[in-house]
Motif scaffolding. Structure first.
Motif, mmCIF file in Angstrom:
data_model
loop_
_atom_site.group_PDB
_atom_site.id
_atom_site.type_symbol
_atom_site.label_atom_id
_atom_site.label_comp_id
_atom_site.label_asym_id
_atom_site.label_seq_id
_atom_site.Cartn_x
_atom_site.Cartn_y
_atom_site.Cartn_z
ATOM 1 N N VAL A 195 0.869 -1.101 -0.039
ATOM 2 C CA VAL A 195 -0.031 0.107 0.150
ATOM 3 C C VAL A 195 0.975 1.046 0.133
ATOM 4 C CG1 VAL A 195 -1.796 1.488 1.221
ATOM 5 C CG2 VAL A 195 -1.838 -1.242 1.160
ATOM 6 N N GLY A 196 1.163 1.691 -1.050
ATOM 7 C CA GLY A 196 2.221 2.838 -1.392
ATOM 8 C C GLY A 196 3.442 2.175 -1.308
ATOM 9 N N GLU A 197 4.365 2.646 -0.281
ATOM 10 C CA GLU A 197 5.582 1.954 0.001
ATOM 11 C C GLU A 197 5.680 0.755 1.150
ATOM 12 O OE1 GLU A 197 8.270 1.945 -2.230
ATOM 13 O OE2 GLU A 197 6.995 2.988 -3.527
ATOM 14 N N GLU A 198 4.398 0.898 1.821
ATOM 15 C CA GLU A 198 4.613 -0.017 2.955
ATOM 16 C C GLU A 198 3.806 -1.388 2.664
ATOM 17 O OE1 GLU A 198 5.350 0.780 6.119
ATOM 18 O OE2 GLU A 198 6.149 2.669 5.163
ATOM 19 N N PRO A 199 4.792 -2.632 3.124
ATOM 20 C CA PRO A 199 4.194 -3.826 2.897
ATOM 21 C C PRO A 199 3.091 -4.104 3.907
ATOM 22 C CG PRO A 199 6.197 -3.658 4.069
ATOM 23 C CD PRO A 199 6.185 -2.298 3.743
ATOM 24 N N LEU A 200 2.064 -4.849 3.549
ATOM 25 C CA LEU A 200 0.874 -5.025 4.341
ATOM 26 C C LEU A 200 0.702 -6.465 4.209
ATOM 27 C CD1 LEU A 200 -1.201 -3.466 6.139
ATOM 28 C CD2 LEU A 200 -2.645 -3.444 4.019
ATOM 29 N N GLN A 201 0.788 -7.244 5.512
ATOM 30 C CA GLN A 201 0.531 -8.575 5.541
ATOM 31 C C GLN A 201 -0.975 -8.839 5.955
ATOM 32 O OE1 GLN A 201 3.115 -11.002 5.140
ATOM 33 N NE2 GLN A 201 1.526 -12.598 4.860
ATOM 34 N N PHE A 202 -1.602 -9.941 5.125
ATOM 35 C CA PHE A 202 -2.770 -10.270 5.582
ATOM 36 C C PHE A 202 -2.868 -11.719 6.236
ATOM 37 C CE2 PHE A 202 -3.693 -6.861 2.631
ATOM 38 C CZ PHE A 202 -4.808 -6.558 2.914
ATOM 39 N N GLY A 254 -21.189 -6.275 5.867
ATOM 40 C CA GLY A 254 -19.727 -5.754 6.087
ATOM 41 C C GLY A 254 -19.566 -4.442 5.378
ATOM 42 N N SER A 255 -18.811 -3.833 5.740
ATOM 43 C CA SER A 255 -18.486 -2.574 5.263
ATOM 44 C C SER A 255 -16.865 -2.014 5.092
ATOM 45 C CB SER A 255 -19.308 -1.369 5.777
ATOM 46 O OG SER A 255 -18.980 -1.401 6.881
ATOM 47 N N CYS A 256 -16.446 -1.748 4.211
ATOM 48 C CA CYS A 256 -15.042 -1.419 4.087
ATOM 49 C C CYS A 256 -14.883 0.291 3.801
ATOM 50 C CB CYS A 256 -14.298 -2.121 3.114
ATOM 51 S SG CYS A 256 -14.408 -3.739 3.252
ATOM 52 N N ASN A 257 -14.294 0.975 4.329
ATOM 53 C CA ASN A 257 -13.968 2.495 3.910
ATOM 54 C C ASN A 257 -12.618 2.923 4.097
ATOM 55 O OD1 ASN A 257 -13.854 3.620 6.459
ATOM 56 N ND2 ASN A 257 -16.146 2.898 6.713
ATOM 57 N N CYS A 258 -12.455 3.826 3.299
ATOM 58 C CA CYS A 258 -11.123 4.836 3.341
ATOM 59 C C CYS A 258 -11.333 6.061 2.694
ATOM 60 C CB CYS A 258 -10.088 3.947 2.407
ATOM 61 S SG CYS A 258 -10.294 3.742 0.675
ATOM 62 N N THR A 259 -10.610 6.989 2.800
ATOM 63 C CA THR A 259 -10.763 8.239 1.979
ATOM 64 C C THR A 259 -10.786 8.019 0.399
ATOM 65 O OG1 THR A 259 -8.345 8.853 1.809
ATOM 66 C CG2 THR A 259 -9.400 9.525 3.910
ATOM 67 N N LYS A 260 -11.356 8.927 -0.106
ATOM 68 C CA LYS A 260 -11.919 8.885 -1.773
ATOM 69 C C LYS A 260 -10.363 8.791 -2.292
ATOM 70 C CE LYS A 260 -13.836 11.061 -5.447
ATOM 71 N NZ LYS A 260 -14.578 12.266 -6.152
ATOM 72 N N GLN A 261 -9.382 9.612 -1.629
ATOM 73 C CA GLN A 261 -8.128 9.779 -2.302
ATOM 74 C C GLN A 261 -7.483 8.274 -2.435
ATOM 75 O OE1 GLN A 261 -6.097 12.667 -0.335
ATOM 76 N NE2 GLN A 261 -4.573 11.506 0.189
ATOM 77 N N ASP A 262 -7.725 7.491 -1.541
ATOM 78 C CA ASP A 262 -7.066 6.092 -1.064
ATOM 79 C C ASP A 262 -7.864 5.009 -2.021
ATOM 80 O OD1 ASP A 262 -4.714 7.200 -0.006
ATOM 81 O OD2 ASP A 262 -5.878 7.077 2.088
ATOM 82 N N GLN A 263 -8.971 5.389 -2.479
ATOM 83 C CA GLN A 263 -9.873 4.341 -3.066
ATOM 84 C C GLN A 263 -9.320 3.382 -4.248
ATOM 85 O OE1 GLN A 263 -12.843 6.407 -5.257
ATOM 86 N NE2 GLN A 263 -13.618 4.542 -6.473
ATOM 87 N N ASP A 264 -8.310 4.137 -5.096
ATOM 88 C CA ASP A 264 -7.615 2.985 -6.232
ATOM 89 C C ASP A 264 -6.924 2.008 -5.434
ATOM 90 O OD1 ASP A 264 -9.193 4.467 -7.980
ATOM 91 O OD2 ASP A 264 -7.440 5.862 -8.521
ATOM 92 N N VAL A 265 -6.278 2.195 -4.461
ATOM 93 C CA VAL A 265 -5.279 1.517 -3.611
ATOM 94 C C VAL A 265 -6.113 0.404 -3.060
ATOM 95 C CG1 VAL A 265 -3.529 1.090 -1.820
ATOM 96 C CG2 VAL A 265 -3.553 3.105 -3.405
ATOM 97 N N TRP A 266 -7.229 0.800 -2.198
ATOM 98 C CA TRP A 266 -7.970 -0.122 -1.299
ATOM 99 C C TRP A 266 -8.895 -0.807 -1.902
ATOM 100 C CZ3 TRP A 266 -6.494 -2.077 3.153
ATOM 101 C CH2 TRP A 266 -5.524 -1.410 3.852
ATOM 102 N N LYS A 267 -9.673 -0.514 -3.011
ATOM 103 C CA LYS A 267 -10.659 -1.069 -3.644
ATOM 104 C C LYS A 267 -10.394 -2.565 -3.879
ATOM 105 C CE LYS A 267 -14.596 -1.070 -7.037
ATOM 106 N NZ LYS A 267 -15.312 -0.397 -7.934
#
Length: 191
Positions: free
Chosen positions: A32-39, A165-178
């Motif tokens: 997510v950007g330059e940060e690795p995110l483990q699921f 269920g619901s997921c949300n983030c800022t609109k500016q981060d939509q392309d990364v999180w969707k």
């Protein structure tokens, strides 16, 4: 500005690394950007429902949930990132639902949201099959105090009861999180 051979080579290497980064939440960290995110898979409804969530997301406190979700009908379980600007929430309602009614519930909630927030806009509506379960979802942009919010809501049933269920983030981060939110939905497991 003139680039020397080493600089060009380093740029090519950087570009290849970006293109070769893992994009599958079940196959190791995603960026997510330059940060690795483990699921990792988490159990949400005891012995009935599991979903892959970011490992570093924590449960939101009741106090913070009351401030962030003003409506008394707030989600029962809310996971958030460290900054609190990305949330993934779940509610296992008392309302009965029959298989096949997920689309009706999604459309009803969509109408309510559009009435409550006339400036909201629906982006997409889909139905997906997860094992034997049907999951209906839609996503939309809604206004907030300091920024527009991207929301993705999904509807299914667990034990003949509505599961939301619901997921949300800022609109500016939509392309990364969707894409990550959609992968989470695709990886859900129902017992």
């Amino acid at each position: 500005m003139e680039q020397y051979g080493d600089e060009r080579f380093m740029n090519v290497l950087r570009n290849r690394q970006v293109l070769s980064r893992n994009k599958d939440i079940q196959q190791g960290p995603v960026f997510v950007g330059e940060e690795p995110l483990q699921f990792a898979e988490r159990e949400i409804v005891k012995k009935k429902f599991w979903i892959w969530l970011p490992e570093n997301f924590t449960l939101m406190s009741r106090q913070l949930a009351k401030m962030k979700y003003l409506n008394e009908n707030r989600p029962e379980i809310i996971y958030m990132n460290e900054m609190g600007d990305v949330n993934i929430a779940f509610s296992h309602k008392k309302d009965n639902i029959q298989d096949g009614q997920e689309v009706q519930m999604r459309d009803l909630v969509e109408q309510i949201i559009l009435r409550l927030y006339p400036s909201s806009q629906t982006i997409e509506k889909q139905i997906c099959q997860i094992g034997e379960k049907q999951v209906a979802w839609f996503d939309f942009i809604s206004p907030a105090l300091d920024a527009d919010v991207y929301n993705l809501m999904f509807f299914s049933s667990i034990g003949k009861r509505l599961f939301v269920g619901s997921c949300n983030c800022t609109k500016q981060d939509q392309d990364v999180w969707k894409p990550l939110f959609l992968q989470m939905i695709a990886c859900m497991r129902f017992a």
